[in-house]
Design an enzyme around this catalytic site. Structure first.
Site, PDB file in Angstrom:
ATOM      1  N   HIS A  82       0.827  -1.217   0.000  1.00 21.43           N
ATOM      2  CA  HIS A  82       0.000   0.000   0.000  1.00 21.43           C
ATOM      3  C   HIS A  82       0.862   1.269   0.000  1.00 21.43           C
ATOM      4  O   HIS A  82       0.532   2.254   0.655  1.00 21.43           O
ATOM      5  CB  HIS A  82      -0.933   0.004   1.215  1.00 21.43           C
ATOM      6  CG  HIS A  82      -1.977  -1.065   1.174  1.00 21.43           C
ATOM      7  ND1 HIS A  82      -3.183  -0.925   0.533  1.00 21.43           N
ATOM      8  CD2 HIS A  82      -1.980  -2.317   1.695  1.00 21.43           C
ATOM      9  CE1 HIS A  82      -3.897  -2.032   0.660  1.00 21.43           C
ATOM     10  NE2 HIS A  82      -3.180  -2.905   1.365  1.00 21.43           N
ATOM     11  N   ASP A  91      -0.407  -5.171   6.101  1.00 24.43           N
ATOM     12  CA  ASP A  91      -1.401  -6.048   5.474  1.00 24.43           C
ATOM     13  C   ASP A  91      -1.190  -6.147   3.970  1.00 24.43           C
ATOM     14  O   ASP A  91      -0.570  -5.289   3.348  1.00 24.43           O
ATOM     15  CB  ASP A  91      -2.818  -5.560   5.783  1.00 24.43           C
ATOM     16  CG  ASP A  91      -3.131  -4.225   5.127  1.00 24.43           C
ATOM     17  OD1 ASP A  91      -2.233  -3.361   5.105  1.00 24.43           O
ATOM     18  OD2 ASP A  91      -4.257  -4.044   4.660  1.00 24.43           O
ATOM     19  N   GLU A  92      -1.716  -7.213   3.388  1.00 24.14           N
ATOM     20  CA  GLU A  92      -1.814  -7.408   1.943  1.00 24.14           C
ATOM     21  C   GLU A  92      -0.493  -7.189   1.211  1.00 24.14           C
ATOM     22  O   GLU A  92      -0.443  -6.522   0.168  1.00 24.14           O
ATOM     23  CB  GLU A  92      -2.918  -6.506   1.372  1.00 24.14           C
ATOM     24  CG  GLU A  92      -4.291  -6.854   1.915  1.00 24.14           C
ATOM     25  CD  GLU A  92      -5.412  -6.014   1.344  1.00 24.14           C
ATOM     26  OE1 GLU A  92      -6.521  -6.525   1.206  1.00 24.14           O
ATOM     27  OE2 GLU A  92      -5.165  -4.813   1.063  1.00 24.14           O
ATOM     28  N   VAL A  93       0.575  -7.763   1.739  1.00 24.37           N
ATOM     29  CA  VAL A  93       1.853  -7.729   1.037  1.00 24.37           C
ATOM     30  C   VAL A  93       1.763  -8.667  -0.168  1.00 24.37           C
ATOM     31  O   VAL A  93       1.375  -9.835  -0.039  1.00 24.37           O
ATOM     32  CB  VAL A  93       3.009  -8.149   1.961  1.00 24.37           C
ATOM     33  CG1 VAL A  93       4.305  -8.286   1.182  1.00 24.37           C
ATOM     34  CG2 VAL A  93       3.165  -7.134   3.086  1.00 24.37           C
TER      35      VAL A  93
END
Length: 628
Positions: free
Chosen positions: A316, A382-384
């Site tokens: 992100h 998060d969400e790597v």
């Protein structure tokens, strides 16, 4: 003083309108008006100090009424001067607990006096529910705060303040409202309740309470009671969060989590790296300045709310490429869905000394500025995306066995800097459960803040974190995500199939994944009742529940901006706030909750100007419910 006395609640359910619901309460039916010359005093360490008096010059602190000890002379001598012409957003240069208590007392009385909330919707059509404005009046003329621990008169200490005892006892009999608390934060919560006990009269001739005598004993179920708002995907103004903080205070929420940056924009000013915001914000006038952030955090403190920041890393982070392109891998790839959770793609390189230096610079600029107002910092995680590291020349691999030790070093750096700056780190669940990283809370040293893990999926994930010895905050996306049910924000390809280069390493021609009715990933819409019935500790072993510190309700802003923020938040956030304050709810409570929440909504719309959705139609409120 112990505030766990059990009372028998003698009030009729439909008249117990305090939100969130107190632990125990009893009410009468006598009426008292608020004296225009009401005085608020603090009783502490054998001394009495005047906090507020209508006839004091410009609301200035008038000094000691009675000195009984040297300690109290030192304490009360540090009360700050108040002037009546301060703007609502103006904050002092130096905060202290004594200043906060005086400010809260003054603002509570002022808000009751200026309230325009006439609760006509809560009574039968055309009924005479108000006291006779022309009859002789009896007044509440004194508010006495009896506080066990004296407010600190020195510099504000976020840890001791926000981790203080929030329990309180409020009693209103005859002409006196008495607050008993152990800590300043408990007194603030009591004052927030006191404000809800009064109503404006339609003749504009004063404010009255219809429930004398009133006795409330109250305390929160969970310590961390938060709201998370994403200000990066769509633009927001600082005043949006100021208004949100005011509404949060009316529900006794105590944490505002600002998701401040993301792949789409970087609106947060970092003075040591000025290009980050000047190039990363959507427009130059949409940059959140240093003063903007400090004003929001200070306003939060005044309301008893810890405002903390998240800069999500290493995923992100594509917006960094606008100013520092060499730090980002897979930036704005045409096939974004291969390299990111949503457009645009790009995340920090994972084995780069330049990235390490950048991260240190950002945190060592930001964290010392937030530390005076909060004890928390969210490091993200998060969400790597694995595939992005195929395009990262410092790694050139999507093998988890290669990436895991690099992620460990990266997260270690974030956690260590956060702790060195005196803040407690918070991290998303993936770093622990999906990447199996070791976090500081597993090897705590004495007086070292443990890393708090934020879980956004379900109770099973909460229990997994607890079993690993970490403390948790919850926020199940199936219940407490506020952006769900509005439909997807993405469009199908105009020709119905993907263009050349999409998906990755193909010539295209893959049918679009989007089709009627274009639902989002977490549909349906989570109405307030659905949120109210969320049980965050369902199916969690009883021996682990104490490791749950609380939770957050979350708003991601792909389809939200300043124009519809209020209606996306409220009254649903208030429903979650009662779960966090009063504990797990059940469906037998819904009828009572609808009426109390409906009254709370009318008060917030009238007195705060929050443009929120109705709880029920007016007929249902007037007829005391619409049942099926």
């Amino acid at each position: 003083m112990l505030l766990h006395i059990l009372l028998v609640a003698s009030c009729i359910a439909s008249s117990c309108a305090i939100w969130p619901q107190p632990l125990n309460q009893s009410k009468g039916t006598d009426v008292r008006w608020l004296d225009p010359a009401v005085k608020t005093t603090l009783h502490c360490n054998g001394a009495i100090a005047l906090l507020y008096s209508h006839d004091s010059s410009e609301y200035q602190f008038t000094g000691l009424i009675h000195e009984l000890s040297k300690i109290s002379q030192v304490f009360f001598g540090h009360f700050q001067i108040f002037t009546g012409n301060k703007s609502r957003h103006e904050t002092p240069n130096s905060l202290s607990e004594s200043f906060l208590l005086q400010a809260a007392a003054r603002e509570t009385i002022a808000q009751i006096h200026r309230s325009g909330f006439v609760p006509w919707k809560m009574h039968k059509r055309h009924s005479a529910f108000e006291p006779d404005a022309h009859a002789p009046r009896q007044y509440v003329s004194a508010v006495q705060i009896h506080q066990m621990k004296c407010p600190d008169s020195h510099d504000f200490a976020p840890v001791s303040f926000f981790d203080g005892d929030e329990s309180y006892e409020l009693t209103i009999t005859n002409e006196t409202a008495t607050i008993k608390s152990n800590h300043t934060i408990g007194s603030l919560r009591a004052l927030q309740t006191l404000q809800q006990a009064f109503f404006a009269h339609s003749t504009l001739s004063g404010s009255y309470m219809p429930d004398l005598p009133l006795h409330i004993v109250d305390r929160p179920r969970w310590r961390h009671r938060g709201l998370s708002i994403d200000i990066a995907r769509n633009p927001f103004r600082p005043e949006d969060l100021i208004r949100t903080l005011d509404a949060m205070a009316m529900t006794k929420l105590n944490r505002l989590h600002i998701h401040a940056t993301d792949s789409q924009s970087w609106p947060l000013d970092i003075p040591s790296l000025p290009k980050l915001a000047s190039k990363g914000a959507y427009q130059p006038n949409l940059i959140w300045t240093v003063n903007d952030l400090s004003e929001i955090q200070a306003h939060g403190v005044m309301k008893g709310i810890s405002v903390f920041v998240e800069i999500d890393m290493p995923g992100h982070t594509a917006s960094i490429a606008h100013s520092y392109p060499d730090l980002i891998a897979a930036f704005n790839e045409l096939d974004w869905s291969t390299f990111a959770a949503e457009p645009l793609s790009g995340q920090l390189k994972l084995n780069s000394s330049a990235v390490n230096e950048f991260v240190s610079t950002v945190l060592l600029d930001l964290l010392p500025r937030t530390r005076p107002y909060t004890s928390l910092y969210h490091i993200g995680g998060d969400e790597v995306n694995l595939q992005a590291y195929l395009l990262d020349e410092t790694v050139s691999s999507d093998d988890p066995h290669v990436l895991q030790p690099l992620l460990q070093k990266f997260v270690d750096r974030l956690i260590n800097i956060t702790i060195q700056q005196g803040l407690r780190p918070i991290i998303w669940e993936e770093m622990l459960l999906d990447w199996n990283l070791t976090l500081s809370s597993a090897v705590d040293k004495e007086n070292t803040p443990s890393t708090l893990v934020q879980v956004w999926r379900d109770s099973q994930r909460i229990e997994e974190v607890l079993k690993r010895g970490h403390r948790v905050i919850f926020g199940d996306y199936k219940h407490w995500y506020l952006d769900c049910g509005y439909g997807i924000f993405l469009d199908p390809y105009p020709m119905g199939k993907s263009p050349h280069g999409v998906p990755f390493n193909t010539s295209g021609g893959i049918p679009s994944k989007l089709h009627v009715p274009y639902l989002d990933y977490c549909a349906p819409f989570h109405n307030w009742r659905h949120m109210y019935m969320y049980d965050p500790v369902a199916n969690i072993s009883s021996d682990l529940v104490d490791g749950v510190e609380g939770g957050e309700v979350l708003l991601w802003s792909e389809q939200t901006d300043s124009m519809d923020l209020d209606s996306k938040l409220w009254p649903r956030v208030a429903a979650a706030a009662e779960v966090l304050w009063a504990g797990v709810r059940n469906d037998t409570m819904l009828e009572d909750a609808a009426r109390r929440l409906g009254e709370w909504r009318e008060r917030a719309v009238t007195d705060l100007g929050v443009r929120m959705s109705p709880v029920q139609m007016t007929w249902c409120l007037q007829e005391r419910g619409c049942n099926l």
